[in-house]
Design a protein around this motif. Sequence first.
Motif, mmCIF file in Angstrom:
data_model
loop_
_atom_site.group_PDB
_atom_site.id
_atom_site.type_symbol
_atom_site.label_atom_id
_atom_site.label_comp_id
_atom_site.label_asym_id
_atom_site.label_seq_id
_atom_site.Cartn_x
_atom_site.Cartn_y
_atom_site.Cartn_z
ATOM 1 N N THR A 315 0.832 -1.204 0.000
ATOM 2 C CA THR A 315 0.000 0.000 0.000
ATOM 3 C C THR A 315 0.866 1.253 0.000
ATOM 4 O O THR A 315 0.617 2.209 -0.740
ATOM 5 N N ALA A 316 1.914 1.233 0.834
ATOM 6 C CA ALA A 316 2.820 2.381 0.896
ATOM 7 C C ALA A 316 3.587 2.518 -0.418
ATOM 8 O O ALA A 316 3.801 3.639 -0.904
ATOM 9 N N ALA A 317 3.979 1.391 -0.980
ATOM 10 C CA ALA A 317 4.689 1.427 -2.251
ATOM 11 C C ALA A 317 3.798 2.011 -3.350
ATOM 12 O O ALA A 317 4.246 2.813 -4.177
ATOM 13 N N ALA A 318 2.514 1.625 -3.353
ATOM 14 C CA ALA A 318 1.574 2.137 -4.351
ATOM 15 C C ALA A 318 1.371 3.638 -4.198
ATOM 16 O O ALA A 318 1.332 4.383 -5.187
ATOM 17 N N ALA A 319 1.238 4.096 -2.932
ATOM 18 C CA ALA A 319 1.012 5.518 -2.687
ATOM 19 C C ALA A 319 2.198 6.347 -3.163
ATOM 20 O O ALA A 319 2.029 7.389 -3.814
ATOM 21 N N LEU A 320 3.406 5.892 -2.858
ATOM 22 C CA LEU A 320 4.592 6.620 -3.295
ATOM 23 C C LEU A 320 4.680 6.638 -4.822
ATOM 24 O O LEU A 320 5.029 7.657 -5.431
ATOM 25 N N THR A 321 4.347 5.523 -5.429
ATOM 26 C CA THR A 321 4.422 5.418 -6.882
ATOM 27 C C THR A 321 3.404 6.325 -7.567
ATOM 28 O O THR A 321 3.703 6.963 -8.577
ATOM 29 N N ILE A 322 2.180 6.374 -7.018
ATOM 30 C CA ILE A 322 1.150 7.243 -7.596
ATOM 31 C C ILE A 322 1.617 8.690 -7.580
ATOM 32 O O ILE A 322 1.440 9.437 -8.546
ATOM 33 N N SER A 323 2.239 9.090 -6.472
ATOM 34 C CA SER A 323 2.745 10.459 -6.376
ATOM 35 C C SER A 323 3.798 10.718 -7.456
ATOM 36 O O SER A 323 3.777 11.758 -8.128
ATOM 37 N N ARG A 324 4.701 9.738 -7.648
ATOM 38 C CA ARG A 324 5.737 9.914 -8.637
ATOM 39 C C ARG A 324 5.157 9.872 -10.063
ATOM 40 O O ARG A 324 5.594 10.612 -10.940
ATOM 41 N N MET A 325 4.154 9.048 -10.296
ATOM 42 C CA MET A 325 3.518 8.984 -11.617
ATOM 43 C C MET A 325 2.887 10.314 -11.987
ATOM 44 O O MET A 325 2.968 10.762 -13.134
ATOM 45 N N HIS A 326 2.249 10.950 -11.013
ATOM 46 C CA HIS A 326 1.617 12.238 -11.291
ATOM 47 C C HIS A 326 2.655 13.325 -11.555
ATOM 48 O O HIS A 326 2.385 14.278 -12.284
ATOM 49 N N GLN A 327 3.824 13.171 -10.977
ATOM 50 C CA GLN A 327 4.895 14.115 -11.286
ATOM 51 C C GLN A 327 5.372 13.935 -12.730
ATOM 52 O O GLN A 327 5.655 14.908 -13.432
#
Length: 334
Positions: A315-327
Amino acid sequence: MNTSARPATLDRSGALVLIVDDVPDNLALLHDALDESGYTVLVATSGESALQRAAQALPDIVLLDAVMPGGIDGFEVARRLKASPGTAAIPIVFMTGLTETEHLVAALEAGGSDYVTKPIKPKEVLARMQVHLRGAQQAHQAHQATQTRRALDAFGYASLSVRASDGRLLWQTPLARELLLRYYGSSGPLLPAAVLAWLQQHLSAAEREGLEPPRLSAELGAQRLSIALHQQIEAADEDGSGGEWLLVMRESSDLALIEQLGLALRLTAREAEVLYWVVKGKINRDIADIVGASPATVKKHLERIHAKLGVETRTAAAALTISRMHQLHPQWEL
């Protein structure tokens, strides 16, 4: 001539006719008849002037005298018109007093679409013109349709035409055929069942209210196919059969995003792919099927991903990744 008597089968508005003849009486006779019938008329009295006017004005049809004085006769004019890309599609009707078979064959071999014999009968000329103008118009429309389809393919859009009543594919571009085969395992002669069901489900609203239905989507790994109902080409018959619709398809891919994600987070290509599917909500078993690995291998990839990202849960990995994807891609959505 009373213009109300013109045949309703052909819209002559804007039709431009080039008459090529060195005999003034012939020019006057045809010019008056065509003018009264609603055509716009140009005249040329030599082969040289005929070629010049045809190149400049691009007439819809040429009425061409076969025998003219000077260096360029009607046969040579026809050959040059057909050899030039700008004038090659213009139909040519020869006007000739030569009735020997070899002369008539020569007229057709030079590029003539038809011929009329002298003395000229305006009604016969008008009748022959109708046929060839109509044919040229249909050929032009077909050419434009082909060019449009090719342009769609060139920009990554695929198009196809389908009969809604039974799902029969009437035509499809090469890219459309390829996409249907890849995503649905079939490229004809019928539209894949899932696509036809979507089409028929939304047809009533599209016909009655002019509403564009929601697009149909299909996924193939990190690639997606979107299908849109573009427009109705032909209405259905009174009994509800027939009805031709144009569908437009577009494929999108997150492969480039996965690659950028791997670079940004310092992951291997396979780790970036696994993480992408974690973000998409897939469990290890599903991810294994997608990437062609075992669930145990996927689990090992996830352990390395957690260590590199400094997190402990998917879950934490997904949240961090979503943030980076939006960047990387502000418009990106799950």
